[in-house]
Design an enzyme around this catalytic site. Structure first.
Site, PDB file in Angstrom:
ATOM      1  N   ARG A  64       0.860  -1.204   0.000  1.00  0.00           N
ATOM      2  CA  ARG A  64       0.000   0.000   0.000  1.00  0.00           C
ATOM      3  C   ARG A  64       0.898   1.257   0.000  1.00  0.00           C
ATOM      4  NH1 ARG A  64      -2.124  -3.507  -0.725  1.00  0.00           N
ATOM      5  NH2 ARG A  64      -2.120  -2.495  -2.731  1.00  0.00           N
ATOM      6  N   HIS A 114      -8.395   6.599  10.806  1.00  0.00           N
ATOM      7  CA  HIS A 114      -7.965   5.198  10.724  1.00  0.00           C
ATOM      8  C   HIS A 114      -6.455   5.060  10.578  1.00  0.00           C
ATOM      9  CE1 HIS A 114     -12.286   3.969   9.349  1.00  0.00           C
ATOM     10  NE2 HIS A 114     -12.180   4.105  10.646  1.00  0.00           N
ATOM     11  N   GLY A 183     -17.497   9.387  -1.019  1.00  0.00           N
ATOM     12  CA  GLY A 183     -16.842   8.127  -1.366  1.00  0.00           C
ATOM     13  C   GLY A 183     -16.653   7.135  -0.247  1.00  0.00           C
TER      14      GLY A 183
HETATM   15  P1  NAD Z   1     -15.331   1.313   0.790  1.00  0.00           P
HETATM   16  O1  NAD Z   1     -14.306   0.683  -0.076  1.00  0.00           O
HETATM   17  O2  NAD Z   1     -16.135   0.447   1.707  1.00  0.00           O
HETATM   18  O3  NAD Z   1     -16.342   2.083  -0.150  1.00  0.00           O
HETATM   19  C1  NAD Z   1     -15.862   2.854  -1.235  1.00  0.00           C
HETATM   20  C2  NAD Z   1     -16.965   3.780  -1.654  1.00  0.00           C
HETATM   21  O4  NAD Z   1     -16.411   4.655  -2.623  1.00  0.00           O
HETATM   22  C3  NAD Z   1     -18.159   3.077  -2.292  1.00  0.00           C
HETATM   23  O5  NAD Z   1     -19.321   3.561  -1.670  1.00  0.00           O
HETATM   24  C4  NAD Z   1     -18.089   3.518  -3.762  1.00  0.00           C
HETATM   25  O6  NAD Z   1     -19.372   3.728  -4.325  1.00  0.00           O
HETATM   26  C5  NAD Z   1     -17.355   4.829  -3.644  1.00  0.00           C
HETATM   27  N1  NAD Z   1     -16.605   5.233  -4.843  1.00  0.00           N
HETATM   28  C6  NAD Z   1     -16.005   4.460  -5.777  1.00  0.00           C
HETATM   29  N2  NAD Z   1     -15.435   5.232  -6.727  1.00  0.00           N
HETATM   30  C7  NAD Z   1     -15.692   6.520  -6.379  1.00  0.00           C
HETATM   31  C8  NAD Z   1     -15.365   7.782  -6.963  1.00  0.00           C
HETATM   32  N3  NAD Z   1     -14.674   7.881  -8.094  1.00  0.00           N
HETATM   33  N4  NAD Z   1     -15.792   8.906  -6.320  1.00  0.00           N
HETATM   34  C9  NAD Z   1     -16.494   8.836  -5.160  1.00  0.00           C
HETATM   35  N5  NAD Z   1     -16.832   7.661  -4.574  1.00  0.00           N
HETATM   36  C10 NAD Z   1     -16.426   6.525  -5.178  1.00  0.00           C
HETATM   37  O7  NAD Z   1     -14.584   2.460   1.559  1.00  0.00           O
HETATM   38  P2  NAD Z   1     -14.749   3.064   2.996  1.00  0.00           P
HETATM   39  O8  NAD Z   1     -16.189   3.248   3.295  1.00  0.00           O
HETATM   40  O9  NAD Z   1     -13.830   4.234   3.023  1.00  0.00           O
HETATM   41  O10 NAD Z   1     -14.202   1.945   3.998  1.00  0.00           O
HETATM   42  C11 NAD Z   1     -13.028   1.251   3.714  1.00  0.00           C
HETATM   43  C12 NAD Z   1     -11.997   1.252   4.844  1.00  0.00           C
HETATM   44  O11 NAD Z   1     -10.784   0.758   4.274  1.00  0.00           O
HETATM   45  C13 NAD Z   1     -11.697   2.632   5.360  1.00  0.00           C
HETATM   46  O12 NAD Z   1     -11.792   2.582   6.713  1.00  0.00           O
HETATM   47  C14 NAD Z   1     -10.257   2.941   4.955  1.00  0.00           C
HETATM   48  O13 NAD Z   1      -9.447   3.178   6.086  1.00  0.00           O
HETATM   49  C15 NAD Z   1      -9.728   1.702   4.309  1.00  0.00           C
HETATM   50  N6  NAD Z   1      -9.206   1.976   2.933  1.00  0.00           N
HETATM   51  C16 NAD Z   1      -8.407   3.075   2.694  1.00  0.00           C
HETATM   52  C17 NAD Z   1      -7.933   3.350   1.399  1.00  0.00           C
HETATM   53  C18 NAD Z   1      -7.048   4.552   1.165  1.00  0.00           C
HETATM   54  O14 NAD Z   1      -6.447   5.062   2.105  1.00  0.00           O
HETATM   55  N7  NAD Z   1      -6.956   5.072  -0.072  1.00  0.00           N
HETATM   56  C19 NAD Z   1      -8.265   2.491   0.352  1.00  0.00           C
HETATM   57  C20 NAD Z   1      -9.080   1.367   0.626  1.00  0.00           C
HETATM   58  C21 NAD Z   1      -9.539   1.135   1.928  1.00  0.00           C
END
Ligand code: NAD
Length: 238
Positions: A64, A114, A183
């Protein structure tokens, strides 16, 4: 074209999730297959996984880190940083993301509830502060130890652990008159409750994302679309 009016008395609380970083090339979690970047959450994001197999946990978070270093902030991260520049301390950002794309876009008043990919801390919770650490570890032998002897672990809130900065977050939500959520699937708690807390305090609540979240009924407005396409130009600041 949707728009959200921000009046001079408004205080804005923004909550972001994995979806805001999707257009920067970072995979969300729970997309189609319920995996995060090909891993089962139970194998890499829980205290039990850390106890059983710290090497696999570090392999996951090292990957990551590598992906996070290559990613760049997108138009949605930039739009939120620009909104903060307009509103100053009437703006507060809470992200569930562990990447640092918000700060690289210019956000300052933010907390990572987180944790942060770019930091590590003692696994023994000995009280020493997390340290900056962007190392991509190749194996467990390379992972350093704290001064107390404990192994360094990622500064990440594993599932089942208590999120960070909750007092400050609750205080900011209590003062907010507008909550904007971007998101996030509305399935990870306590973040999924924030919209209810904001409603109890009388705030307007707006969701932005390509599909309604699980807690969609709690929002006064749902803006359907990708964050990078919907956030630029969404806010009309009076
Ligand atoms: P999730 O993966 O459960 O949900 C992702 C959401 O993003 C979905 O509702 C989807 O419809 C939406 N989405 C997808 N593409 C999008 C776009 N282009 N614009 C706006 N929305 C979009 O994510 P969550 O609810 O944040 O929970 C996941 C957990 O995992 C979090 O607690 C986080 O800490 C962790 N996580 C972090 C990262 C990161 O830091 N980038 C990545 C993955 C997971």
């Amino acid at each position: 074209m949707a728009s959200v009016l921000i009046a001079p008395h408004d205080r804005v609380f923004v909550l972001t999730g994995a979806g805001i970083s999707a257009e920067s090339g970072l995979p969300t979690f729970r997309a189609e297959d319920g995996l995060w970047a090909g891993y089962r959450v139970e194998d890499v994001c829980t205290p039990d996984a850390w106890r059983r197999n710290p090497a696999e946990v570090w392999a996951f978070y090292s990957a990551r880190r590598k992906a996070g270093l290559k990613a760049e902030p997108n138009a949605a991260h930039i739009a939120l940083a620009e909104l903060e520049a307009c509103l100053g301390d009437r703006f507060f950002l809470c992200t569930q993301n562990v990447d640092d794309l918000h700060e690289r876009a210019g956000s300052v008043r933010l907390v990572h509830m987180h944790g942060e990919l770019a930091k590590s801390r003692c696994e023994r919770e000995c009280g020493r502060a997390p340290i900056e650490d962007r190392t991509v570890y190749r194996n467990l032998a390379e992972v350093g130890r704290c001064a107390c002897g404990g192994r360094l672990r990622p500064h990440i809130v594993f599932f089942g652990e208590v999120p960070l900065e909750m007092e400050r977050i609750q205080d900011e939500i209590a003062q907010a008159t507008l909550m904007v959520v971007v998101g996030t699937s509305g399935s990870v708690y306590p973040a999924a409750s924030f919209v209810h807390w904001a409603r109890q305090g009388g705030a307007r609540t707006v969701y932005v994302g390509p599909e309604p979240p699980l807690n969609a009924s709690a929002f006064t407005q749902v803006v359907v679309g990708k964050a990078g396409e919907m956030l630029p130009g969404l806010f009309q600041v009076e």
